[in-house]
Write a protein that holds these residues in place. Structure first.
Motif, PDB file in Angstrom:
ATOM      1  N   ASP A  81     -29.308  96.000  86.448  1.00 24.69           N
ATOM      2  CA  ASP A  81     -30.203  97.046  85.978  1.00 24.69           C
ATOM      3  C   ASP A  81     -31.212  96.404  85.028  1.00 24.69           C
ATOM      4  N   VAL A  82     -32.495  96.560  85.312  1.00 26.60           N
ATOM      5  CA  VAL A  82     -33.550  95.912  84.537  1.00 26.60           C
ATOM      6  C   VAL A  82     -33.447  96.246  83.049  1.00 26.60           C
ATOM      7  N   GLU A  83     -33.092  97.484  82.726  1.00 26.97           N
ATOM      8  CA  GLU A  83     -33.010  97.900  81.326  1.00 26.97           C
ATOM      9  C   GLU A  83     -31.881  97.195  80.571  1.00 26.97           C
ATOM     10  N   GLU A  84     -30.924  96.623  81.281  1.00 30.44           N
ATOM     11  CA  GLU A  84     -29.791  95.968  80.645  1.00 30.44           C
ATOM     12  C   GLU A  84     -29.943  94.448  80.534  1.00 30.44           C
ATOM     13  N   ILE A  85     -31.066  93.915  80.986  1.00 32.09           N
ATOM     14  CA  ILE A  85     -31.295  92.470  80.937  1.00 32.09           C
ATOM     15  C   ILE A  85     -31.899  92.117  79.581  1.00 32.09           C
ATOM     16  N   SER A  86     -31.235  91.211  78.864  1.00 30.26           N
ATOM     17  CA  SER A  86     -31.769  90.793  77.566  1.00 30.26           C
ATOM     18  C   SER A  86     -32.725  89.614  77.768  1.00 30.26           C
ATOM     19  N   LEU A  87     -33.837  89.683  77.080  1.00 26.76           N
ATOM     20  CA  LEU A  87     -34.893  88.683  77.215  1.00 26.76           C
ATOM     21  C   LEU A  87     -35.106  87.939  75.908  1.00 26.76           C
ATOM     22  N   GLU A  88     -35.561  86.722  76.036  1.00 26.27           N
ATOM     23  CA  GLU A  88     -35.976  85.960  74.874  1.00 26.27           C
ATOM     24  C   GLU A  88     -37.484  86.115  74.726  1.00 26.27           C
ATOM     25  N   LYS A  89     -37.996  85.700  73.587  1.00 27.21           N
ATOM     26  CA  LYS A  89     -39.431  85.818  73.312  1.00 27.21           C
ATOM     27  C   LYS A  89     -40.244  85.128  74.411  1.00 27.21           C
ATOM     28  N   GLY A  90     -41.254  85.819  74.907  1.00 26.18           N
ATOM     29  CA  GLY A  90     -42.135  85.272  75.933  1.00 26.18           C
ATOM     30  C   GLY A  90     -41.661  85.475  77.361  1.00 26.18           C
ATOM     31  N   GLU A  91     -40.475  86.039  77.555  1.00 28.34           N
ATOM     32  CA  GLU A  91     -39.965  86.274  78.895  1.00 28.34           C
ATOM     33  C   GLU A  91     -40.279  87.696  79.345  1.00 28.34           C
ATOM     34  N   GLN A  92     -40.357  87.881  80.645  1.00 28.49           N
ATOM     35  CA  GLN A  92     -40.513  89.216  81.218  1.00 28.49           C
ATOM     36  C   GLN A  92     -39.687  89.323  82.495  1.00 28.49           C
ATOM     37  N   VAL A  93     -39.308  90.553  82.826  1.00 21.45           N
ATOM     38  CA  VAL A  93     -38.519  90.802  84.040  1.00 21.45           C
ATOM     39  C   VAL A  93     -39.426  91.403  85.097  1.00 21.45           C
ATOM     40  N   VAL A  94     -39.250  90.912  86.322  1.00 23.22           N
ATOM     41  CA  VAL A  94     -39.988  91.421  87.476  1.00 23.22           C
ATOM     42  C   VAL A  94     -38.975  91.685  88.584  1.00 23.22           C
ATOM     43  N   MET A  95     -39.076  92.848  89.234  1.00 25.82           N
ATOM     44  CA  MET A  95     -38.267  93.115  90.419  1.00 25.82           C
ATOM     45  C   MET A  95     -38.972  92.469  91.598  1.00 25.82           C
ATOM     46  N   LEU A  96     -38.278  91.549  92.259  1.00 29.10           N
ATOM     47  CA  LEU A  96     -38.865  90.792  93.350  1.00 29.10           C
ATOM     48  C   LEU A  96     -38.316  91.294  94.678  1.00 29.10           C
ATOM     49  N   ALA A  97     -39.217  91.601  95.605  1.00 32.18           N
ATOM     50  CA  ALA A  97     -38.829  92.059  96.940  1.00 32.18           C
ATOM     51  C   ALA A  97     -38.565  90.858  97.836  1.00 32.18           C
ATOM     52  N   LEU A  98     -37.397  90.853  98.467  1.00 28.62           N
ATOM     53  CA  LEU A  98     -37.036  89.818  99.428  1.00 28.62           C
ATOM     54  C   LEU A  98     -36.982  90.463 100.808  1.00 28.62           C
ATOM     55  N   VAL A  99     -37.975  90.168 101.639  1.00 28.69           N
ATOM     56  CA  VAL A  99     -38.065  90.761 102.973  1.00 28.69           C
ATOM     57  C   VAL A  99     -37.367  89.820 103.951  1.00 28.69           C
ATOM     58  N   LEU A 100     -36.245  90.293 104.498  1.00 32.98           N
ATOM     59  CA  LEU A 100     -35.435  89.481 105.395  1.00 32.98           C
ATOM     60  C   LEU A 100     -35.769  89.781 106.848  1.00 32.98           C
ATOM     61  N   PRO A 101     -35.726  88.753 107.696  1.00 33.44           N
ATOM     62  CA  PRO A 101     -35.937  89.005 109.129  1.00 33.44           C
ATOM     63  C   PRO A 101     -34.724  89.718 109.705  1.00 33.44           C
ATOM     64  N   ARG A 102     -34.950  90.557 110.670  1.00 32.46           N
ATOM     65  CA  ARG A 102     -33.853  91.266 111.350  1.00 32.46           C
ATOM     66  C   ARG A 102     -33.115  90.291 112.257  1.00 32.46           C
ATOM     67  N   GLU A 103     -31.803  90.267 112.138  1.00 24.69           N
ATOM     68  CA  GLU A 103     -30.974  89.386 112.962  1.00 24.69           C
ATOM     69  C   GLU A 103     -30.019  90.238 113.793  1.00 24.69           C
ATOM     70  N   GLU A 104     -29.787  89.819 115.015  1.00 28.03           N
ATOM     71  CA  GLU A 104     -28.907  90.553 115.918  1.00 28.03           C
ATOM     72  C   GLU A 104     -27.462  90.605 115.437  1.00 28.03           C
ATOM     73  N   ASN A 105     -27.003  89.564 114.734  1.00 28.95           N
ATOM     74  CA  ASN A 105     -25.590  89.501 114.344  1.00 28.95           C
ATOM     75  C   ASN A 105     -25.295  90.152 113.005  1.00 28.95           C
ATOM     76  N   TRP A 106     -26.214  90.883 112.460  1.00 30.19           N
ATOM     77  CA  TRP A 106     -25.957  91.554 111.176  1.00 30.19           C
ATOM     78  C   TRP A 106     -25.297  92.899 111.444  1.00 30.19           C
ATOM     79  N   ASN A 107     -24.033  92.893 111.850  1.00 27.45           N
ATOM     80  CA  ASN A 107     -23.305  94.116 112.195  1.00 27.45           C
ATOM     81  C   ASN A 107     -23.217  95.072 111.007  1.00 27.45           C
ATOM     82  N   TRP A 108     -23.178  94.546 109.809  1.00 27.13           N
ATOM     83  CA  TRP A 108     -23.020  95.389 108.631  1.00 27.13           C
ATOM     84  C   TRP A 108     -24.222  96.290 108.405  1.00 27.13           C
ATOM     85  N   LEU A 109     -25.358  96.020 109.112  1.00 31.72           N
ATOM     86  CA  LEU A 109     -26.530  96.891 108.957  1.00 31.72           C
ATOM     87  C   LEU A 109     -26.354  98.201 109.727  1.00 31.72           C
ATOM     88  N   GLY A 110     -25.447  98.216 110.651  1.00 31.44           N
ATOM     89  CA  GLY A 110     -25.190  99.433 111.408  1.00 31.44           C
ATOM     90  C   GLY A 110     -25.934  99.526 112.706  1.00 31.44           C
TER      91      GLY A 110
END
Length: 92
Positions: free
Chosen positions: A63-92
């Protein structure tokens, strides 16, 4: 599929570093923030794909609000776009 994970952005001596809070040892570096985030995105996707290939559970993101930062640091939510794979059964 898109996953979102927080990274901590910080300025080093001559570069920037974007370090994932939840992907152990995974980070990116670059000459500016944009390059560091692009590198981190590529490293994060590789990390996630490796975890999926080994049938490991994906780590939940902090949770971004729970991340402690030091002076000069910032938090960014980074999107990781994954390619669709046939063997990813857990995706449904």
């Amino acid at each position: 599929m898109t996953l979102y994970y927080p990274v901590i952005l910080k300025k080093l001596a001559h570069t920037y570093r974007a370090e994932f809070c939840d992907l152990d040892g995974c980070y990116g570096e670059g000459k500016d923030m944009e390059d560091a985030l692009d590198d981190a995105r590529n490293e994060g996707i590789s990390y996630i794909l490796s975890e999926l290939d080994s049938d490991a559970l994906l780590p939940p993101h902090s949770d971004v609000e729970e991340i402690s930062l030091e002076k000069g640091e910032q938090v960014v939510m980074l999107a990781l776009v994954l390619p669709r794979e046939e063997n990813w059964n857990w995706l449904g």
